[in-house]
Enzyme design. Structure first.
Site, mmCIF file in Angstrom:
data_model
loop_
_atom_site.group_PDB
_atom_site.id
_atom_site.type_symbol
_atom_site.label_atom_id
_atom_site.label_comp_id
_atom_site.label_asym_id
_atom_site.label_seq_id
_atom_site.Cartn_x
_atom_site.Cartn_y
_atom_site.Cartn_z
ATOM 1 N N ASP A 16 73.159 -5.896 29.039
ATOM 2 C CA ASP A 16 72.726 -7.012 29.881
ATOM 3 C C ASP A 16 71.239 -7.009 30.216
ATOM 4 O O ASP A 16 70.717 -8.023 30.670
ATOM 5 C CB ASP A 16 73.523 -7.020 31.191
ATOM 6 N N GLU A 36 64.796 3.903 70.373
ATOM 7 C CA GLU A 36 64.448 4.197 71.769
ATOM 8 C C GLU A 36 62.966 3.946 72.036
ATOM 9 O O GLU A 36 62.600 3.381 73.082
ATOM 10 C CB GLU A 36 64.804 5.656 72.096
ATOM 11 N N SER A 50 80.637 -12.533 31.324
ATOM 12 C CA SER A 50 81.097 -12.332 32.702
ATOM 13 C C SER A 50 80.335 -13.194 33.700
ATOM 14 O O SER A 50 80.611 -13.134 34.898
ATOM 15 C CB SER A 50 80.947 -10.852 33.096
ATOM 16 N N TRP A 100 79.461 -16.835 35.117
ATOM 17 C CA TRP A 100 79.746 -16.123 36.362
ATOM 18 C C TRP A 100 81.211 -16.334 36.699
ATOM 19 O O TRP A 100 81.692 -17.469 36.656
ATOM 20 C CB TRP A 100 78.865 -16.608 37.512
ATOM 21 N N CYS A 122 63.191 11.531 70.249
ATOM 22 C CA CYS A 122 63.434 10.394 71.134
ATOM 23 C C CYS A 122 63.939 10.832 72.505
ATOM 24 O O CYS A 122 63.668 10.168 73.505
ATOM 25 C CB CYS A 122 64.438 9.445 70.487
ATOM 26 N N LEU A 142 68.931 -5.506 38.416
ATOM 27 C CA LEU A 142 69.728 -4.873 39.468
ATOM 28 C C LEU A 142 68.934 -4.702 40.764
ATOM 29 O O LEU A 142 68.980 -3.663 41.411
ATOM 30 C CB LEU A 142 70.300 -3.532 38.982
ATOM 31 N N ALA A 198 86.579 -10.408 26.365
ATOM 32 C CA ALA A 198 86.486 -9.427 25.282
ATOM 33 C C ALA A 198 85.121 -9.462 24.605
ATOM 34 O O ALA A 198 84.641 -8.450 24.096
ATOM 35 C CB ALA A 198 87.589 -9.685 24.264
ATOM 36 N N CYS A 227 67.454 11.499 69.017
ATOM 37 C CA CYS A 227 67.131 12.662 68.187
ATOM 38 C C CYS A 227 66.378 13.708 69.003
ATOM 39 O O CYS A 227 65.692 13.408 69.986
ATOM 40 C CB CYS A 227 66.345 12.253 66.956
ATOM 41 N N THR A 245 75.594 -0.842 30.588
ATOM 42 C CA THR A 245 75.216 -2.097 31.252
ATOM 43 C C THR A 245 73.751 -2.418 30.975
ATOM 44 O O THR A 245 73.391 -3.574 30.739
ATOM 45 C CB THR A 245 75.473 -1.994 32.758
#
Length: 379
Positions: A205, A54, A173, A175, A89, A209, A169, A80, A201
C-alpha cells in the site's frame, strides 16, 4: 461506577484534553478550588518536557490574581515526587500553600508510587485518594501498562464487513467503512504513542500511516516489523515530519541497515528461533522507549502472529453494514482451531455507532491486571 466529585469530573475533562498531547507522560488534569467550590485555577499536562497539570493550574490561578493558600487541588493522578525534565509537582503544591489534595489514583511510576502523597502529608497537606480512579486509569491505560508490566497497551485496529472481510482477494480494501469511521480511527491513532504495521502493508500500500483526519499537535511514531529489511528507502512513511521510524528486523544486513538509517530510521535486530522478529522482545523494547499505547494496523498475517502469541490487549473493530462474501481476507490468520474452546473469548468493553458503521472495543479478559501479568512474566 459512581460519579466522582464534580471538580474531579472537571479535572478528568481537562485530562482528556491532553489525550493527543502529553505522551509519553500520563494525561492529567487539575482544578484548584476554594473551600466554597470557586475555581481558582485549572490546567492539564502539556507536551513532554513542559509543565504538568498542577503547575498549569497554579499558573492559571496566579494569572487570575487568586491566592491559593489553604485551597484544595483536585487532580486525576498522584502529584509526582521526582525530578525529571520538570520539578516535583508535590513540592510545587506544598510551596504554594495548598491545604488539601484530592487525587483519583496513585501514580504507578515506581519513581513516585505513593511518595507524592507521603510528602504532601508530611508537609501537613490533607490527602484524599479515590474519586475518579477508574476513569483516570482508563484514560491512562497505556501508561499503567508500561509502568507495571514494562510493555505498551496493544490495541489492534481493523475495519471489516459484517461477514468479517477486511480486504478482497485482490487486496482491495479502500474503503469498507465510512468517512466518519475513518476519521474516528485517526483519532485513535493520534492518542497512541506509536503505530505498528508490517512490511507487507508497506510494500502493498505504501502508506504514510500518519494522522490526517483530526487535528493533532504531534504525530505518533511508526513501528515496522520487517524481518528481512525490505522496507524501501523511498517509502512514503519517511515523508512524515516530527516522528521517529523504528524498524525491527530478524537479520542484520549491514548495507540495508545503513540505507534505512540514512533515511532517519532506527533499525533494531531482534530475531526469534524461527528467523522472524521476536514480538515479545519488540514490545519490551518499545516499553523502554516510552511507548504507552501501541496502535496495531497491519495485515491478516501479522495480526495473526500477535494474536497467536497472546500479545493483543484489545481490538478496535469497525464493522460496516456490508457483505463481501468468500475468498477474501479476514481480520487475522491464525489457527486452524480444532475446537470452539480454543478460540479467543473477548469482553465487549464499548459499542458505538460511528457514521453508518459500528465501532466495537473488545478486550482480552484479564489484560488490565498488569501486576499479575508482570509476575507471570517474571518481571
Amino acid at each position: 461506577m459512581t460519579d466522582p466529585h464534580p471538580l474531579i469530573t472537571q479535572a478528568l475533562g481537562l485530562a482528556a484534553q491532553a489525550l493527543f498531547l502529553s505522551n509519553p507522560n500520563p494525561r492529567v488534569g487539575c482544578v484548584i478550588a476554594a473551600g466554597d467550590g470557586t475555581v481558582l485555577g485549572q490546567g492539564f499536562t502539556q507536551q513532554a518536557g513542559g509543565p504538568h497539570a498542577e503547575v498549569m493550574a497554579l499558573r492559571d490561578a496566579a494569572a487570575r490574581g487568586h491566592d491559593v493558600r489553604g485551597a484544595t487541588a483536585y487532580v486525576t493522578l498522584e502529584p509526582c515526587a521526582h525530578q525529571g525534565r520538570t520539578g516535583p509537582c508535590c513540592d510545587a503544591l506544598i510551596q504554594a500553600g495548598l491545604g488539601r489534595v484530592v487525587a483519583s489514583i496513585a501514580d504507578p511510576n515506581p519513581l513516585v508510587g505513593g511518595q507524592g502523597f507521603a510528602r504532601l502529608r508530611a508537609a501537613g497537606v490533607a490527602v484524599e485518594v479515590g474519586p475518579g480512579a477508574q476513569q483516570s486509569r482508563e484514560l491512562n491505560i497505556g501508561f499503567f501498562s508500561r509502568m507495571l508490566r514494562g510493555t505498551p497497551w496493544v490495541r489492534m485496529k481493523a475495519a471489516a464487513s459484517l461477514d468479517g472481510v477486511t480486504a478482497l482477494a485482490n487486496g482491495a480494501s479502500q474503503w469498507i467503512t465510512s468517512p466518519e469511521a475513518r476519521a474516528d480511527g485517526h483519532a485513535w491513532r493520534a492518542r497512541a504513542c506509536a503505530v505498528l504495521t508490517g512490511v507487507g502493508t508497506v510494500l502493498e500500500d505504501d502508506p504514510r500511516l500518519d494522522v490526517r483526519e483530526v487535528a493533532t499537535p504531534r504525530q505518533p511514531h511508526l513501528v515496522v516489523v520487517d524481518s528481512r529489511l525490505q522496507t524501501p528507502v523511498a517509502a512514503r512513511l519517511f515523508e512524515v515530519p516530527g516522528r521517529q521510524v523504528w524498524i525491527y528486523a530478524a537479520q542484520g544486513d549491514a548495507p540495508a541497515i545503513r540505507a534505512l538509517q540514512e533515511r532517519g530510521a532506527t533499525v533494531t535486530v531482534l530475531p526469534n528461533a524461527n528467523g522472524k522478529v521476536d514480538l515479545p522482545a519488540l514490545l519490551r523494547d518499545l516499553g523502554a522507549r516510552g511507548v504507552n499505547e501501541l496502535h496495531l494496523e497491519a495485515g491478516h498475517k501479522l495480526n495473526g502472529s500477535f494474536l497467536r502469541e497472546g500479545l493483543v490487549d484489545e481490538l478496535l473493530l469497525y464493522l460496516a453494514p456490508l457483505l463481501l462474501g468468500s475468498g477474501a481476507h479476514g481480520l487475522a490468520s491464525w489457527g486452524p482451531l480444532q475446537a470452539l474452546s480454543e478460540g479467543l473469548r473477548l469482553d465487549l468493553h464499548a459499542m458505538q455507532r460511528v457514521g453508518a458503521d459500528l465501532r466495537l472495543l473488545a478486550r482480552v479478559p484479564g489484560r488490565t491486571d498488569f501486576q499479575a501479568q508482570a509476575a507471570a512474566a517474571g518481571a
